[in-house]
Motif scaffolding. Structure first.
Motif: not given
Length: 338
Positions: A156, A159-160, A180-181, A183-184, A187, A218, A220
């Motif tokens: 995650e 992804e950001s 991102p919120t 799940s892995s 995205h 974050s 995560y």
């Protein structure tokens, strides 16, 4: 019951008690016929012991494997221990090793531990190693493993990072990037750019400021910000895949994560080597005596007790189905087992 497992539970996953309690109850209900002969107290004790030991993720669905940081670290450690001889250059087991594999072949190894492991994550890890090379190129086990560790554990976060990097390239304000919120592996809003030229990249100091802000907000797992700062402070500009490769090679980040040994010790695992030597000796003994022995002699061979590894209760459900099918049952395998 809770008293008997409390210490193991707190050691393994202090912040994810509810996740494991819900999974334990689900496992109990799904396998209640098999568990009834052992007792509920013993089931909960063995379940949380498996969580502590990291064997609870074996053969489980991907949604569970990536559900908590402890699960991810356990999966990484298990993958390393199971397949480290794939990359062992020389040594006792070198005759049965393949030193270099493709992304597809590494994905097959991952699916031996998690049948529905998504190919997308494997390809992203391979892209860290291969950059713009063809995805069917060969990779060493160590290169793939450390890249996979970063991609899988910090999925995650990366992804950001990709979204921030794209905004910096486009001259946009990275503060508008949404963390991102979901799940892995889900995205797909933005694709990371290709690093086609050494002239490409963003200003490293500005990149770090954005990542520092990301780590602060974050929810995560993120790499230690001090180590990220150390990586980005050593250069003036940084590309996206250059940053990912730096994360994968940084031994400080590897130690902070705690799932894998240092690169120099990657192929050392004395405890597993002892188990392998026992298994090799057993197989060698059977292969030598087998062809020269008659069926009667084979029947009289002494029974060798192979070492057993503690595993979660999930496979019991599958074994029960297999036993029923071998006895003539017409029960069909559901789609999740195909």
């Amino acid at each position: 019951i809770l008293t008997s497992v409390s210490y193991s539970l707190l050691f393994a996953a202090q912040r994810h008690v509810l996740t494991y309690m819900e999974d334990a109850v689900s496992q109990l209900l799904e396998n209640r016929e098999d568990i009834s002969q052992y007792g509920i107290a013993r089931f909960f004790t063995e379940y949380f012991n498996s969580v502590r030991q990291g064997t609870h993720i074996l053969f489980r669905e991907f949604s569970f494997v990536q559900a908590t940081p402890h699960n991810r670290a356990s999966f990484l450690r298990t993958f390393w221990r199971c397949f480290r001889t794939v990359g062992k250059n020389g040594g006792k087991y070198s005759s049965i090793c393949c030193y270099l594999l493709t992304a597809q072949e590494y994905h097959c190894l991952l699916q031996l531990l998690c049948p529905d492991f998504p190919m997308e994550l494997t390809e992203k890890a391979a892209r860290i190693v291969l950059m713009d090379d063809a995805m069917d190129c060969l990779m060493s086990f160590s290169d793939f493993l450390f890249a996979f560790q970063i991609q899988f554990y910090y999925s995650e976060f990366l992804e950001s990072v990709a979204a921030i990097y794209q905004d910096l390239l486009a001259g946009k304000n990275p503060n508008t990037v949404i963390v991102p919120t979901s799940s892995s592996g889900q995205h797909r809003q933005r694709q990371p750019p290709n690093d086609c030229s050494p002239l490409e990249g963003v200003e490293a100091s500005l990149f770090y400021q954005c990542l520092e802000s990301l780590c602060d907000r974050s929810k995560y797992s993120c790499p230690p910000s001090a180590l990220v700062k150390e990586i980005l402070s050593s250069v003036q500009r940084m590309t996206f895949y250059g940053f990912l490769m730096a994360l994968a090679k940084d031994q400080g980040i590897n130690r902070a994560l705690g799932a894998l040994p240092d690169k120099g010790d990657l192929f050392l695992d004395p405890a597993m080597d002892q188990e392998l030597e026992k298994l090799v000796a057993q197989v060698s003994g059977l292969s030598v005596s087998g062809p020269a022995s008659s069926s009667a002699d084979t029947a009289n061979m002494p029974v060798r007790n192979s070492p057993r590894i503690n595993s979660p209760w999930k496979p019991l459900h599958h074994r029960r189905k297999m036993d029923a099918e071998s006895e003539g049952s017409n029960e069909e395998t559901d789609s999740s087992e195909n």
